[in-house]
Design a protein around this motif. Structure first.
Motif, PDB file in Angstrom:
ATOM      1  N   CYS A  14      10.721  -1.818  -1.324  1.00  0.00           N
ATOM      2  CA  CYS A  14       9.826  -2.500  -2.583  1.00  0.00           C
ATOM      3  C   CYS A  14      10.775  -3.560  -3.377  1.00  0.00           C
ATOM      4  O   CYS A  14      11.643  -3.217  -4.115  1.00  0.00           O
ATOM      5  CB  CYS A  14       9.387  -1.380  -3.382  1.00  0.00           C
ATOM      6  SG  CYS A  14       8.566  -1.820  -4.994  1.00  0.00           S
ATOM      7  N   LEU A  16       9.892  -4.982  -6.340  1.00  0.00           N
ATOM      8  CA  LEU A  16       9.882  -4.199  -7.663  1.00  0.00           C
ATOM      9  C   LEU A  16      10.675  -3.317  -7.834  1.00  0.00           C
ATOM     10  O   LEU A  16      11.638  -3.375  -8.722  1.00  0.00           O
ATOM     11  CB  LEU A  16       8.307  -4.009  -8.172  1.00  0.00           C
ATOM     12  CG  LEU A  16       8.507  -3.145  -9.590  1.00  0.00           C
ATOM     13  CD1 LEU A  16       8.784  -4.278 -10.656  1.00  0.00           C
ATOM     14  CD2 LEU A  16       6.911  -2.685  -9.790  1.00  0.00           C
ATOM     15  N   ILE A 106       0.710   1.376 -11.351  1.00  0.00           N
ATOM     16  CA  ILE A 106       1.836   0.139 -10.944  1.00  0.00           C
ATOM     17  C   ILE A 106       2.408   0.645  -9.361  1.00  0.00           C
ATOM     18  O   ILE A 106       2.469  -0.324  -8.626  1.00  0.00           O
ATOM     19  CB  ILE A 106       2.949  -0.050 -11.791  1.00  0.00           C
ATOM     20  CG1 ILE A 106       2.381  -0.683 -12.956  1.00  0.00           C
ATOM     21  CG2 ILE A 106       3.886  -0.761 -11.310  1.00  0.00           C
ATOM     22  CD1 ILE A 106       3.404  -0.342 -14.384  1.00  0.00           C
ATOM     23  N   ASN A 109       0.081  -0.284  -6.434  1.00  0.00           N
ATOM     24  CA  ASN A 109      -0.129  -1.575  -6.506  1.00  0.00           C
ATOM     25  C   ASN A 109       1.017  -2.404  -6.156  1.00  0.00           C
ATOM     26  O   ASN A 109       1.135  -3.670  -5.902  1.00  0.00           O
ATOM     27  CB  ASN A 109      -0.966  -2.175  -7.647  1.00  0.00           C
ATOM     28  CG  ASN A 109      -2.480  -1.572  -7.532  1.00  0.00           C
ATOM     29  OD1 ASN A 109      -3.197  -2.090  -6.529  1.00  0.00           O
ATOM     30  ND2 ASN A 109      -2.644  -0.775  -8.465  1.00  0.00           N
ATOM     31  N   ARG A 110       2.222  -1.581  -6.104  1.00  0.00           N
ATOM     32  CA  ARG A 110       3.472  -2.517  -6.064  1.00  0.00           C
ATOM     33  C   ARG A 110       3.619  -3.199  -4.979  1.00  0.00           C
ATOM     34  O   ARG A 110       4.325  -4.530  -5.093  1.00  0.00           O
ATOM     35  CB  ARG A 110       4.470  -1.600  -6.408  1.00  0.00           C
ATOM     36  CG  ARG A 110       4.920  -0.652  -4.956  1.00  0.00           C
ATOM     37  CD  ARG A 110       5.967   0.323  -5.559  1.00  0.00           C
ATOM     38  NE  ARG A 110       6.485   1.151  -4.303  1.00  0.00           N
ATOM     39  CZ  ARG A 110       5.754   2.393  -4.137  1.00  0.00           C
ATOM     40  NH1 ARG A 110       4.637   2.714  -4.727  1.00  0.00           N
ATOM     41  NH2 ARG A 110       6.247   2.969  -2.934  1.00  0.00           N
ATOM     42  N   TYR A 111       3.006  -2.983  -3.679  1.00  0.00           N
ATOM     43  CA  TYR A 111       3.527  -3.983  -2.638  1.00  0.00           C
ATOM     44  C   TYR A 111       2.292  -5.182  -2.899  1.00  0.00           C
ATOM     45  O   TYR A 111       2.692  -6.297  -2.371  1.00  0.00           O
ATOM     46  CB  TYR A 111       3.066  -3.115  -1.317  1.00  0.00           C
ATOM     47  CG  TYR A 111       4.285  -2.120  -0.854  1.00  0.00           C
ATOM     48  CD1 TYR A 111       5.289  -2.067  -1.410  1.00  0.00           C
ATOM     49  CD2 TYR A 111       3.502  -0.644  -0.285  1.00  0.00           C
ATOM     50  CE1 TYR A 111       6.074  -1.234  -0.996  1.00  0.00           C
ATOM     51  CE2 TYR A 111       4.504   0.138  -0.131  1.00  0.00           C
ATOM     52  CZ  TYR A 111       5.729   0.140  -0.413  1.00  0.00           C
ATOM     53  OH  TYR A 111       6.827   1.137  -0.188  1.00  0.00           O
ATOM     54  N   LYS A 112       1.136  -4.721  -3.220  1.00  0.00           N
ATOM     55  CA  LYS A 112       0.368  -5.873  -3.159  1.00  0.00           C
ATOM     56  C   LYS A 112       0.778  -6.950  -4.297  1.00  0.00           C
ATOM     57  O   LYS A 112       0.658  -8.161  -4.239  1.00  0.00           O
ATOM     58  CB  LYS A 112      -0.959  -5.501  -3.710  1.00  0.00           C
ATOM     59  CG  LYS A 112      -2.326  -6.506  -3.574  1.00  0.00           C
ATOM     60  CD  LYS A 112      -3.602  -5.954  -4.015  1.00  0.00           C
ATOM     61  CE  LYS A 112      -3.762  -4.521  -4.638  1.00  0.00           C
ATOM     62  NZ  LYS A 112      -5.122  -4.080  -4.966  1.00  0.00           N
ATOM     63  N   TRP A 113       1.194  -6.345  -5.389  1.00  0.00           N
ATOM     64  CA  TRP A 113       1.703  -7.364  -6.575  1.00  0.00           C
ATOM     65  C   TRP A 113       2.900  -8.020  -6.589  1.00  0.00           C
ATOM     66  O   TRP A 113       3.243  -9.214  -6.652  1.00  0.00           O
ATOM     67  CB  TRP A 113       1.786  -6.653  -7.871  1.00  0.00           C
ATOM     68  CG  TRP A 113       0.327  -6.294  -8.363  1.00  0.00           C
ATOM     69  CD1 TRP A 113      -0.925  -6.673  -7.960  1.00  0.00           C
ATOM     70  CD2 TRP A 113      -0.033  -5.158  -8.986  1.00  0.00           C
ATOM     71  NE1 TRP A 113      -1.780  -5.869  -8.322  1.00  0.00           N
ATOM     72  CE2 TRP A 113      -1.499  -5.016  -9.359  1.00  0.00           C
ATOM     73  CE3 TRP A 113       0.852  -4.363 -10.166  1.00  0.00           C
ATOM     74  CZ2 TRP A 113      -1.985  -4.104 -10.193  1.00  0.00           C
ATOM     75  CZ3 TRP A 113       0.048  -3.542 -10.881  1.00  0.00           C
ATOM     76  CH2 TRP A 113      -1.062  -3.484 -10.995  1.00  0.00           C
ATOM     77  N   PHE A 114       3.977  -7.472  -5.641  1.00  0.00           N
ATOM     78  CA  PHE A 114       5.383  -7.940  -5.568  1.00  0.00           C
ATOM     79  C   PHE A 114       6.043  -7.933  -4.433  1.00  0.00           C
ATOM     80  O   PHE A 114       7.037  -8.471  -4.014  1.00  0.00           O
ATOM     81  CB  PHE A 114       6.354  -6.733  -6.526  1.00  0.00           C
ATOM     82  CG  PHE A 114       5.805  -6.739  -8.053  1.00  0.00           C
ATOM     83  CD1 PHE A 114       6.364  -7.565  -8.848  1.00  0.00           C
ATOM     84  CD2 PHE A 114       5.164  -5.662  -8.173  1.00  0.00           C
ATOM     85  CE1 PHE A 114       5.704  -7.474 -10.374  1.00  0.00           C
ATOM     86  CE2 PHE A 114       4.808  -5.508  -9.441  1.00  0.00           C
ATOM     87  CZ  PHE A 114       5.181  -6.278 -10.667  1.00  0.00           C
TER      88      PHE A 114
END
Length: 138
Positions: A14, A16, A106, A109-114
């Motif tokens: 990840c 993030l 968070i 959605n961490r993979y989608k966002w970051f």
């Protein structure tokens, strides 16, 4: 398994999470934390030895053989840092159900966002790169 220093288990693929770990390495002036990617062999041993559910989708802090998950882990980690990060402890006035809800949103959605990566790059105290090759889990 006895641990001598606090261990932070994190998602090694990840972006993030890796960014957060690099931030913690810079802010941890006492060099008190040990960082282990959940996907690594060592991470899998921690999960097994501390009976952490394999589906756990959280940063995990193991400190003095106590296990902290989600917002509790974040707060405990921050309180171990120097000023001004210690003040994150005030977040405990927010009900845990709300803190963990935000955390889970968070995390979900961490993979989608970051985004995510095939490798975990972490700077050590000498600012050399530690490269942990991990298998990508899509």
């Amino acid at each position: 398994m006895q641990i001598k220093q606090p261990v932070i288990l994190f998602d090694g693929i990840c972006n993030l999470c890796n960014g957060t770990i690099n931030f913690l390495i810079k802010k941890d002036r006492k060099k008190q934390f040990r960082f282990v990617a959940l996907q690594s062999e060592e991470g899998k041993k921690f999960v097994q030895n501390f009976k952490i559910p394999s589906e756990t989708d959280s940063v995990i802090l193991i400190k003095q053989n106590l296990i902290y998950f989600e917002s509790e882990a974040i707060i405990e980690i921050a309180t171990m840092l120097s000023y001004p990060w210690k003040f994150v402890n005030f977040a405990k006035i927010i009900p845990k159900i709300i803190r963990d809800g935000v955390y889970r949103s968070i995390a979900k959605n961490r993979y989608k966002w970051f985004g995510k990566t095939n490798s975990c790059y972490i700077r050590n105290e000498e600012n050399k790169m530690i490269i942990n090759e991990e298998q990508r889990t899509d």
